[in-house]
Motif scaffolding. Structure first.
Motif, PDB file in Angstrom:
ATOM      1  N   GLY A  20      31.686  -4.286 123.379  1.00  0.00           N
ATOM      2  CA  GLY A  20      33.048  -4.724 123.685  1.00  0.00           C
ATOM      3  C   GLY A  20      33.770  -3.713 124.570  1.00  0.00           C
ATOM      4  N   ASN A  21      34.968  -4.065 125.001  1.00  0.00           N
ATOM      5  CA  ASN A  21      35.782  -3.105 125.748  1.00  0.00           C
ATOM      6  C   ASN A  21      36.274  -2.000 124.825  1.00  0.00           C
ATOM      7  OD1 ASN A  21      36.024  -4.255 128.476  1.00  0.00           O
ATOM      8  ND2 ASN A  21      36.883  -5.984 127.346  1.00  0.00           N
ATOM      9  N   SER A  22      36.508  -2.352 123.557  1.00  0.00           N
ATOM     10  CA  SER A  22      37.032  -1.360 122.612  1.00  0.00           C
ATOM     11  C   SER A  22      35.926  -0.760 121.764  1.00  0.00           C
ATOM     12  CB  SER A  22      38.068  -2.003 121.695  1.00  0.00           C
ATOM     13  OG  SER A  22      39.085  -2.605 122.451  1.00  0.00           O
ATOM     14  N   ASN A  23      35.082  -1.626 121.167  1.00  0.00           N
ATOM     15  CA  ASN A  23      34.048  -1.138 120.252  1.00  0.00           C
ATOM     16  C   ASN A  23      32.730  -1.844 120.485  1.00  0.00           C
ATOM     17  OD1 ASN A  23      35.649   0.632 118.456  1.00  0.00           O
ATOM     18  ND2 ASN A  23      36.720  -1.277 117.997  1.00  0.00           N
ATOM     19  N   GLY A 213      40.494  -5.806 120.932  1.00  0.00           N
ATOM     20  CA  GLY A 213      41.490  -4.823 121.311  1.00  0.00           C
ATOM     21  C   GLY A 213      42.209  -5.218 122.591  1.00  0.00           C
ATOM     22  N   THR A 214      41.452  -5.654 123.600  1.00  0.00           N
ATOM     23  CA  THR A 214      42.064  -5.936 124.903  1.00  0.00           C
ATOM     24  C   THR A 214      42.086  -7.416 125.226  1.00  0.00           C
ATOM     25  OG1 THR A 214      39.945  -5.696 126.063  1.00  0.00           O
ATOM     26  CG2 THR A 214      41.295  -3.724 125.826  1.00  0.00           C
ATOM     27  N   ARG A 215      41.407  -8.223 124.424  1.00  0.00           N
ATOM     28  CA  ARG A 215      41.393  -9.648 124.738  1.00  0.00           C
ATOM     29  C   ARG A 215      41.284 -10.496 123.475  1.00  0.00           C
ATOM     30  NH1 ARG A 215      36.700 -10.658 128.756  1.00  0.00           N
ATOM     31  NH2 ARG A 215      36.766 -12.688 127.790  1.00  0.00           N
ATOM     32  N   GLU A 281      47.161   3.156 115.649  1.00  0.00           N
ATOM     33  CA  GLU A 281      46.016   2.300 115.360  1.00  0.00           C
ATOM     34  C   GLU A 281      45.573   2.477 113.900  1.00  0.00           C
ATOM     35  OE1 GLU A 281      42.553   2.607 117.939  1.00  0.00           O
ATOM     36  OE2 GLU A 281      41.586   1.045 116.740  1.00  0.00           O
ATOM     37  N   LYS A 284      48.055   0.723 111.687  1.00  0.00           N
ATOM     38  CA  LYS A 284      47.855  -0.732 111.786  1.00  0.00           C
ATOM     39  C   LYS A 284      46.683  -1.178 110.906  1.00  0.00           C
ATOM     40  CE  LYS A 284      45.510  -2.267 115.260  1.00  0.00           C
ATOM     41  NZ  LYS A 284      45.046  -2.620 116.621  1.00  0.00           N
ATOM     42  N   SER A 288      46.372  -3.652 107.177  1.00  0.00           N
ATOM     43  CA  SER A 288      45.542  -4.837 106.902  1.00  0.00           C
ATOM     44  C   SER A 288      45.085  -4.849 105.454  1.00  0.00           C
ATOM     45  CB  SER A 288      44.298  -4.860 107.797  1.00  0.00           C
ATOM     46  OG  SER A 288      44.662  -5.102 109.122  1.00  0.00           O
ATOM     47  N   GLY A 352      37.960  -7.084 115.513  1.00  0.00           N
ATOM     48  CA  GLY A 352      38.735  -6.144 114.698  1.00  0.00           C
ATOM     49  C   GLY A 352      40.114  -6.654 114.310  1.00  0.00           C
ATOM     50  N   THR A 353      40.823  -7.266 115.265  1.00  0.00           N
ATOM     51  CA  THR A 353      42.194  -7.707 115.001  1.00  0.00           C
ATOM     52  C   THR A 353      42.222  -8.849 113.984  1.00  0.00           C
ATOM     53  OG1 THR A 353      42.851  -6.922 117.174  1.00  0.00           O
ATOM     54  CG2 THR A 353      44.301  -8.527 116.168  1.00  0.00           C
TER      55      THR A 353
HETATM   56  P1  ATP Z   1      37.925  -6.070 123.292  1.00  0.00           P
HETATM   57  O1  ATP Z   1      36.663  -6.299 124.062  1.00  0.00           O
HETATM   58  O2  ATP Z   1      38.841  -7.258 123.181  1.00  0.00           O
HETATM   59  O3  ATP Z   1      38.694  -4.876 123.747  1.00  0.00           O
HETATM   60  P2  ATP Z   1      36.187  -5.358 121.105  1.00  0.00           P
HETATM   61  O4  ATP Z   1      35.415  -6.585 120.829  1.00  0.00           O
HETATM   62  O5  ATP Z   1      35.556  -4.302 121.886  1.00  0.00           O
HETATM   63  O6  ATP Z   1      37.561  -5.782 121.767  1.00  0.00           O
HETATM   64  P3  ATP Z   1      36.899  -5.078 118.292  1.00  0.00           P
HETATM   65  O7  ATP Z   1      36.322  -3.999 117.470  1.00  0.00           O
HETATM   66  O8  ATP Z   1      36.520  -6.476 118.008  1.00  0.00           O
HETATM   67  O9  ATP Z   1      36.669  -4.656 119.777  1.00  0.00           O
HETATM   68  O10 ATP Z   1      38.493  -5.018 118.173  1.00  0.00           O
HETATM   69  C1  ATP Z   1      39.155  -3.823 118.341  1.00  0.00           C
HETATM   70  C2  ATP Z   1      40.585  -3.996 117.909  1.00  0.00           C
HETATM   71  O11 ATP Z   1      40.633  -4.330 116.524  1.00  0.00           O
HETATM   72  C3  ATP Z   1      41.380  -2.709 118.061  1.00  0.00           C
HETATM   73  O12 ATP Z   1      42.659  -3.019 118.575  1.00  0.00           O
HETATM   74  C4  ATP Z   1      41.474  -2.201 116.628  1.00  0.00           C
HETATM   75  O13 ATP Z   1      42.634  -1.427 116.416  1.00  0.00           O
HETATM   76  C5  ATP Z   1      41.562  -3.502 115.877  1.00  0.00           C
HETATM   77  N1  ATP Z   1      41.176  -3.348 114.466  1.00  0.00           N
HETATM   78  C6  ATP Z   1      40.024  -2.832 113.961  1.00  0.00           C
HETATM   79  N2  ATP Z   1      40.031  -2.845 112.622  1.00  0.00           N
HETATM   80  C7  ATP Z   1      41.216  -3.393 112.257  1.00  0.00           C
HETATM   81  C8  ATP Z   1      41.828  -3.675 110.996  1.00  0.00           C
HETATM   82  N3  ATP Z   1      41.221  -3.382 109.859  1.00  0.00           N
HETATM   83  N4  ATP Z   1      43.060  -4.239 111.007  1.00  0.00           N
HETATM   84  C9  ATP Z   1      43.691  -4.536 112.164  1.00  0.00           C
HETATM   85  N5  ATP Z   1      43.177  -4.284 113.371  1.00  0.00           N
HETATM   86  C10 ATP Z   1      41.962  -3.715 113.424  1.00  0.00           C
END
Ligand code: ATP
Length: 572
Positions: A20-23, A213-215, A281, A284, A288, A352-353
């Motif tokens: 992902g962009n975030s994780n 995180g970003t989408r 973060e 936040k 949850s 994550g969100t």
């Molecule tokens: P993208 O590609 O949209 O950036 P991703 O798929 O790479 O996202 P995810 O791990 O699915 O990443 O989502 C990351 C987001 O989820 C971050 O904004 C993080 O703060 C949020 N997040 C992770 N765990 C929790 C939680 N327990 N409660 C609320 N938000 C959370």
């Protein structure tokens, strides 16, 4: 995938990956069960970040920590840039880390990744960044499994272009990783649920809300006996996890300034901003799980420490715009698919969100009670939303790992991409207890073809000759408005209300009675009719509908337990 790296099936060790962009996450399948594995730092959600300090490369959570002290040599939020020209990227999220640059149209980052003090900074393309990052992920997976990982199924968003997919494949191959298949994120999430031993594989309409995180990406999927057809998708880059972080950052920055009127705004300085973001973060995430969360940063601005708390209700009020944006996104994609919330059997919250309880409870209000909302806060059997994609990818990897690379490409594409499907249901007309004609679906709408289904329909009570009418069926939503109340009644209630608070609540409730919405079948075109003679008393009629790949239809019917029957073919 010609020219791509391929490994002989017997030499493969396979994993599932989300990138992902975030994780990112890694999963592995043992005894048909997919498990997300931790990297050497113990993380299952591994930040998609690389950072360089004195020539050493850090990745994941360690790299994320360097966003505070070493932002210029830290590369974050880059996945979506793969396969894109510089002029088409949105660098919004890169303001607090290495900035993307235009090098002959290609997206690149300038970072000091060498040990020597006087070494020139390197300019590294986004493809190279992706390769370095994927190499680290594969390295962690290999360490964990104790053998070298050779191959992976990787998830991608449904709107990843062919060019982006090609760039991802090339980046993975350069990291010495064979990509067995790229599968779409929502299908991976649906697979993760459907592969559970207790899951009933049934025909259903599933909405997958992938909230990162970003989408935020939402898809409507028709699941027909394990075949998935993506009916509609929608994407949003505004209502996301980063937006929720920003709300908390602003909230606490304002509180800090109120308590320290002469201090500088921490948001005006890069380090203060990074500290705010890091802690926001964490707060936040804590919200949850708990009803309250703390927020504490050392030396936030002008050397002043700051500590505070927030409760969930306050956070939810501040974040309403984001939550409402996500609701609208979900509603819009259902409309785009030509469906109604009443058509949706299951809503899968992924990303994550999706841990945010309020988002799931809002969905419970949008959908009827019969829709399963699969999120940790609404369903005790929900799978961790952060693990769905990787688990689905690992399951798919274990299913296809025994095939040669060329065969995988041909044999599995159809199952997870759009294939031909019928747009109306096909079924027969039967009579209900009241003697009214009703539609009995045999093959539901949106079923991927070829498909063959059989149902048994009760014949009229006394038996005899039965006419089976094959028809197309459509659902529509029947709205029943509550009966308007007689006028004098209302006056009486208002008077009563003046006397007693309790009654006033009661009468309010009654006045707000909602209209009733239900899904009903509408009988469409007649396709064929068949007569079956002398059905015995209390007998049943078996009806089979087979839709071929060219959309021609074969209809068969006979009395259950009797010989013979009637068969007809309709051309497409
Ligand atoms: P993208 O590609 O949209 O950036 P991703 O798929 O790479 O996202 P995810 O791990 O699915 O990443 O989502 C990351 C987001 O989820 C971050 O904004 C993080 O703060 C949020 N997040 C992770 N765990 C929790 C939680 N327990 N409660 C609320 N938000 C959370």
């Amino acid at each position: 995938m010609s020219g791509a790296k391929s490994v002989a099936p017997e030499n493969r060790t396979v994993i599932g990956l989300t990138f992902g962009n975030s994780n990112s996450s890694i999963a592995y399948t043992v005894d048909d069960k997919a498990e997300v594995i931790a990297n050497e730092d113990g993380d299952r959600q591994i930040p998609t970040i690389l950072s360089y300090v004195d020539g050493d490369e850090y990745y994941g959570q360690q790299a994320k920590a360097f966003l505070i002290r070493n932002p210029n040599n830290t590369v974050a939020y880059f996945r979506d840039f793969l396969g894109k020209d510089f002029e088409h990227i949105d660098p919004t999220h890169n303001h607090a880390s290495a900035h993307p640059k235009d090098v002959d149209g290609a997206v690149s980052f300038t970072i000091k990744d060498k040990a020597e003090e006087d070494a020139e900074p390197s300019t590294v393309s986004v493809s190279e960044v992706a390769t370095r990052y994927l190499r680290r992920l594969v390295g962690s997976a290999s360490d964990y499994l104790g053998k070298k990982v050779t191959s992976a199924v990787i998830t991608v968003p449904t709107n990843f272009s062919d060019k982006q997919k090609a760039a991802l494949l090339a980046a993975a191959n350069a990291a010495d990783l064979e990509v067995l298949q790229l599968i779409s994120e929502p299908v991976a999430a649906a697979l993760a649920y459907d592969a559970r031993p207790e899951a009933q594989v049934e025909d259903k309409i599933v909405v997958v809300a992938e909230l990162g995180g970003t989408r935020s990406d939402v898809a409507v999927i028709a699941s027909r006996q394990g075949m998935y057809t993506v009916l509609a998708t929608a994407h949003d880059y505004e209502f996301n996890g980063v937006a929720l972080d920003k709300i908390l950052m602003d909230h606490f920055a304002k509180e800090f300034l109120k308590r320290n009127p002469s201090a500088k705004d921490p948001r005006e300085n890069a380090r203060g901003l990074a500290k705010l973001k890091f802690e926001a973060e964490a707060t936040k995430r804590a919200l949850s799980i708990g009803a309250n969360a703390s927020f504490s940063v050392e030396s936030l601005s002008d050397g002043i420490d700051f500590a505070s708390t927030i409760n969930r209700l306050r956070y939810e009020t501040l974040s309403r715009t984001v939550f409402e944006g996500i609701n609208r996104l979900v509603e819009s994609v259902i409309k785009k698919a030509g469906l109604d919330v009443l058509d949706v059997d299951e809503v899968i919250l992924s990303g994550g969100t999706a841990h945010t309880p309020r988002i799931a409870s809002n969905f419970s209000n949008i959908f009827p009670q019969t829709t399963r909302i699969l999120a940790p806060s609404t369903n005790p059997y929900a799978i961790n939303p952060s693990e769905l994609g990787a688990r689905g990818a690992a399951l798919q990897a274990s299913l296809i790992q025994d095939y040669e690379a060329d065969d995988i490409d041909q044999s599995t594409h159809a199952a997870v991409t759009t294939v031909a499907h019928i747009s109306n249901a096909i079924g027969v007309i039967s009579l209900n207890a009241a003697g009214e004609e009703i539609f009995v679906p045999v093959v539901p709408a949106e079923t991927a073809v070829p498909a063959k289904r059989t149902v048994h329909v009760a014949a009229p009570k006394d038996g005899g000759d039965v006419l089976v009418k094959f028809v197309e069926g459509n659902t529509h939503i029947k709205v029943t408005k509550p009966e308007p109340k007689p006028k004098e009644d209302k006056t009486a209630k208002v008077e009563d209300a003046a006397d007693s608070d309790e009654e006033s609540d009661f009468s309010d409730d009654e006045e707000e009675e909602e209209e009733k919405r239900e899904k009903v079948w509408k009988i469409g075109n007649t396709l064929a009719e068949a007569a079956i003679r002398n059905v015995k008393k209390g007998g049943k009629v078996e009806v089979t509908v087979q839709v071929n790949a060219d959309l021609s239809v074969i209809l068969t019917t006979r009395e259950v337990g009797a010989q013979g029957g009637v068969r007809g073919q309709l051309n497409a």
